[in-house]
Write an enzyme that holds these catalytic residues in place. Structure first.
Site, mmCIF file in Angstrom:
data_model
loop_
_atom_site.group_PDB
_atom_site.id
_atom_site.type_symbol
_atom_site.label_atom_id
_atom_site.label_comp_id
_atom_site.label_asym_id
_atom_site.label_seq_id
_atom_site.Cartn_x
_atom_site.Cartn_y
_atom_site.Cartn_z
ATOM 1 N N GLU B 43 0.825 -1.212 0.000
ATOM 2 C CA GLU B 43 0.000 0.000 0.000
ATOM 3 C C GLU B 43 0.854 1.255 0.000
ATOM 4 O O GLU B 43 0.564 2.220 -0.702
ATOM 5 C CB GLU B 43 -0.911 0.041 1.235
ATOM 6 C CG GLU B 43 -2.075 -0.920 1.191
ATOM 7 C CD GLU B 43 -1.639 -2.313 1.549
ATOM 8 O OE1 GLU B 43 -0.529 -2.439 2.102
ATOM 9 O OE2 GLU B 43 -2.382 -3.251 1.277
ATOM 10 N N HIS B 113 -11.909 -5.058 8.519
ATOM 11 C CA HIS B 113 -12.684 -4.773 7.322
ATOM 12 C C HIS B 113 -13.831 -3.842 7.679
ATOM 13 O O HIS B 113 -14.838 -3.812 7.000
ATOM 14 C CB HIS B 113 -13.248 -6.072 6.720
ATOM 15 C CG HIS B 113 -12.189 -7.044 6.297
ATOM 16 N ND1 HIS B 113 -11.542 -7.852 7.184
ATOM 17 C CD2 HIS B 113 -11.659 -7.314 5.088
ATOM 18 C CE1 HIS B 113 -10.661 -8.591 6.527
ATOM 19 N NE2 HIS B 113 -10.709 -8.281 5.268
#
Lengths: 487, 308
Positions: B43, B113
């Site tokens: 990322e 999540h």
């Protein structure tokens, strides 16, 4: 979503038959069957040598010290067909696109692995019936446990994101079963079988999946967060790569206790498990560097199952200079540690490779990077439709089922009889059944547990001026965000 | 944006086959794999790479698979992305960067999540935009991509499957920096964004039935936010409720509260009420339903505030 028509390069690596050539009988027919795979692959590799002219080191016998080898070839599919299929298509065989993207190289590349002779550790203790039985039971337990999890997920008792490790049992059992109880392991989100292999009670693990109070983390963690203080399982990390520095820290404290605190019993080893995609995360590089620099007793185990959700390993990772295929184990020497490649579908080979690395670490010789090549039979998670992987690939790896392989191996080498194997299977299945019943009958966590464990004190929010826990103050609940939770 | 700007590319983890939420389905067929490609699992790398591309004039639409995974890129966003224009005296800028990422609870997400990190990423130099519905999403995303500032576009993942609307085809942009009054009312101003709007809407419905007239505002652009719309509304009603999923302490509601009381102190009839998540890691699976600020909690807050 059409599955790609690619085959992908084959990875036939060390199989049980190679070490056996040194010390076991060759005559039994079962052995020949088991060895057929490697022999035919060898033949195919020779064929590919003839047709492609690459240098290769086929079937090098395992020498003392850590040695890695890779042999190319496509078992189970006619090499002739495969090569002719590629003819004239070039990159099109792998999906057809060109442009600014990673190119997948030719499939018949063969490289010689890294040979490290600096280790003083030569081999692990040979398998006896008892150890083999324990391994078999553990692998079977892992498989049945994961299948049960899938079943109960469909029935709505297990929920959230669940990642199953069907197909990867050999690495978990082969590696973890030979650790001491005080050794540490650090895993990923595919951690159920790691927890089980380390000795965690299947009842507690299943209860955690069912999100019950009796779960291994009191129901607060879930599938991706299996922790166990008792068994030194440091988790369970949803975020890839985040477990590696944690494992590093555990290894460091072992070294610290031994060298700075002069504790002669401080020789625990830490195993860090992660996947192929993780080898591209910054934390991987940072940790390998530090591990080598500080010579930490840690073993980095890469469970290379070729797919990071939908990202194929050969498209995500650049090969070593001069290679055609990416090999994660080759990153080890760059950071000052040996890199070992092992067939992750072969529990005997995994046990041997990791056993040597663990012994090396325990003796204070430093870290090792082990790449175990495996496959996951199910999708990335239970929510993954798994449409990207070709059926041919799945079939090819289904033939390499580690449990079947080990079963055949045990029978061939008279380690276990058919009855004994059946007995271990029944034991494993009984454990899973018991676990499901326990989890189903367990109570859910109370609402009052919601604010537990935010901070060190039991209900979080600290201590007030009077030295009492804030939550003990009757006014506390009325004025805070916890209002409404009192039961 | 891909059609009108030939220098625009889309990249991220697993975007090639459509992404884990099928957001980028079909793009590679249309624009080719030079413009739609997967990155390895880095990322920090991919956001930095995006910043680099944009600093020389291209447009990068980076996808972070879940907002929970944006944190390795925190360094790049805060230290590089937000300061690029400022520290180079406007010689260079990474305005072409848009980071799209699904955020928020989804019922089964767990700790990794379900996060709503929007408050942490509201830094000077970066725009944070959150749509509440598909129509808004398309317009706001196009605005973000074409905006000459780096933007983070948080998409409510719970609405991916749940939200159905007739989205106009063709190109349209919704201006950034403007809040929208979704519902007019006189008793209390209810402020939210993203997935929370749906919950607040049903809370307002229930409140209407009990005789409370609620004005519902969708902030849309969290930073820089439209204080004028909020101020006008609060001066009209005198009471405010701010609701978001993220933890109450330090969530974006805190900033809005502070600003509103600064501007409208004398007009406030009741303390500003924040109906937010508890101060725990968001969000434990087994407790998610009691953790999120649902419609009933908001209804209670509306009643309490109006009757203060």
């Amino acid at each position: 979503d059409n599955p790609p028509a690619m085959m992908g390069p084959a990875r036939v690596v060390a199989s049980p038959s190679l070490p056996l050539l040194r010390s076991r009988r060759l005559a039994s027919p079962g052995f020949l069957l088991a060895g057929a795979a490697i022999l035919s692959a060898t033949a195919l590799s020779v064929f590919s040598f003839l047709s492609n002219g690459h240098a290769q080191n086929v079937g090098a016998p395992a020498a003392a010290g850590l040695q890695a080898r890779t042999i190319g070839g496509v078992p189970g599919v006619g090499m002739r067909q495969y090569l002719s299929g590629l003819k004239g298509k070039g990159m099109a065989a792998f999906g057809g696109e060109r442009g600014i993207r990673a190119k997948i190289p030719s499939p018949s590349a063969v490289e010689i692995g890294v040979e490290d002779t600096t280790s003083t550790q030569t081999s692990v203790s040979p398998l006896d019936s008892e150890t083999a039985g324990a391994l078999y039971e553990d692998m079977h337990l892992g498989r049945k446990f994961e299948d049960a999890t899938a079943q109960w997920y469909q029935r709505g008792k297990v929920f959230g994101f669940v990642h199953l490790a069907n197909g990867q049992e050999a690495i978990s059992s082969g590696a973890i079963k030979q650790l001491r109880p005080d050794d540490y392991i650090c895993s990923t989100y595919r951690d159920h079988i790691h927890a089980l292999s380390k000795g965690c009670d299947p009842k507690e693990v299943m209860a955690e999946l069912f999100a019950k109070k009796t779960g291994i983390c009191n129901g607060q963690g879930g599938s991706m967060h299996m922790f166990s203080k008792k068994h030194n399982m440091l988790g369970g990390f949803a975020f890839i790569g985040e477990g590696i520095p944690v494992a590093l820290g555990a290894a460091f404290q072992t070294r610290y206790r031994r060298d700075a605190l002069k504790d002669p019993n401080a020789d625990q080893v830490t195993l860090a498990f992660f996947g192929d995609g993780t080898s591209n995360v910054g934390q991987f590089a940072e940790c390998l560097n530090m591990a080598s620099l500080y010579k930490l007793p840690i073993v980095f185990v890469v469970e290379n199952n070729l797919w990071a959700i939908g990202m194929y390993h050969y498209r995500a990772t650049a090969p070593h200079l001069g290679d055609q295929l990416p090999h994660i184990y080759k990153k080890g020497p760059a950071f000052g540690m040996p890199g070992v490649n092992v067939d992750g579908m072969d529990v005997v080979a995994v046990r041997e490779a990791i056993g040597k690395a663990v012994a090396r670490a325990r003796a204070g010789e430093g870290p090792t990077l082990i790449e175990a090549e495996t496959y996951r039979y199910r999708g990335h998670s239970l929510a993954d439709p798994d449409q990207l992987r070709s059926p041919e690939e799945k079939e090819r790896f289904a033939k390499m089922d580690p449990i079947e392989k080990f079963r055949a191996y045990c029978l061939e080498n008279n380690l276990l009889t058919e009855e004994q194997l059946k007995e271990y299977e029944n034991k494993a299945e009984a454990k899973v059944q018991e676990a499901v019943e326990f989890a189903d009958n367990s109570p859910k966590p109370d609402k009052s547990q919601l604010l537990n464990n935010v901070f060190a004190d039991p209900k979080g929010f600290g201590v007030d001026e009077n030295g009492k826990y804030r939550y003990q103050n009757p006014d506390f609940m009325a004025k805070s965000a916890a209002a409404g939770l009192q039961q | 944006a891909m059609e009108t700007d030939p220098k625009a590319v889309v990249f991220g983890e697993d975007v090639k086959f459509g992404g884990v939420f099928r957001c980028t389905l079909g793009l590679v067929d249309k624009f080719g794999s030079d413009r739609v490609f997967n990155t390895p699992l880095s990322e920090q790398g991919l956001v930095g790479f995006g910043i680099g591309m944009c600093s020389v004039g291209h447009t990068a639409i980076a996808e972070i698979q879940f907002a929970d995974y944006i944190h390795p890129a925190f360094d790049q966003i805060i230290n590089e992305g937000s300061k690029y224009r400022y520290r180079s005296g406007s010689q260079f800028e990474c305005g072409g960067l848009t980071i799209r990422t699904p955020y928020g609870v989804v019922g089964h997400g767990g700790f990794y999540h379900s996060q709503s990190p929007e408050a942490t990423y509201c830094v000077p130099g970066v725009k944070v935009v959150i749509p509440r519905s598909p129509i808004q999403a398309k317009g706001l995303l196009l605005s973000c991509i074409r905006d000459p500032n780096p933007c983070i576009f948080f998409e409510p993942k719970i609405l991916y499957r749940a939200s159905v609307e007739e989205v106009p085809e063709g190109d349209y942009m919704i201006p950034l920096g403007k809040a929208e009054v979704v519902r007019e009312g006189t008793d209390v101003t209810v402020i939210g964004w993203g997935s929370q709007l749906r919950i607040l809407d049903s809370a307002c419905e229930m409140a209407e039935k009990e005789g409370y007239s609620c004005e519902l505002i969708d902030v849309r652009t969290l930073y820089p936010y439209d204080i004028d719309t909020l101020e006008a509304s609060v001066k009209k009603t005198g009471r405010v409720i701010i609701s978001h999923e993220a933890a109450v302490t330090g969530g974006w509601g805190a900033e809005l509260s502070a600003k509103i009381q600064e501007r409208c102190f004398l007009h406030l009839e009741a303390p500003i009420k924040r109906v937010c998540g508890y101060d725990i890691p968001p969000s434990p699976l087994v407790f998610e339903r009691i953790h999120i600020p649902d419609a009933l909690k908001n209804l209670d807050a509306i009643k309490e505030t109006v009757n203060y």
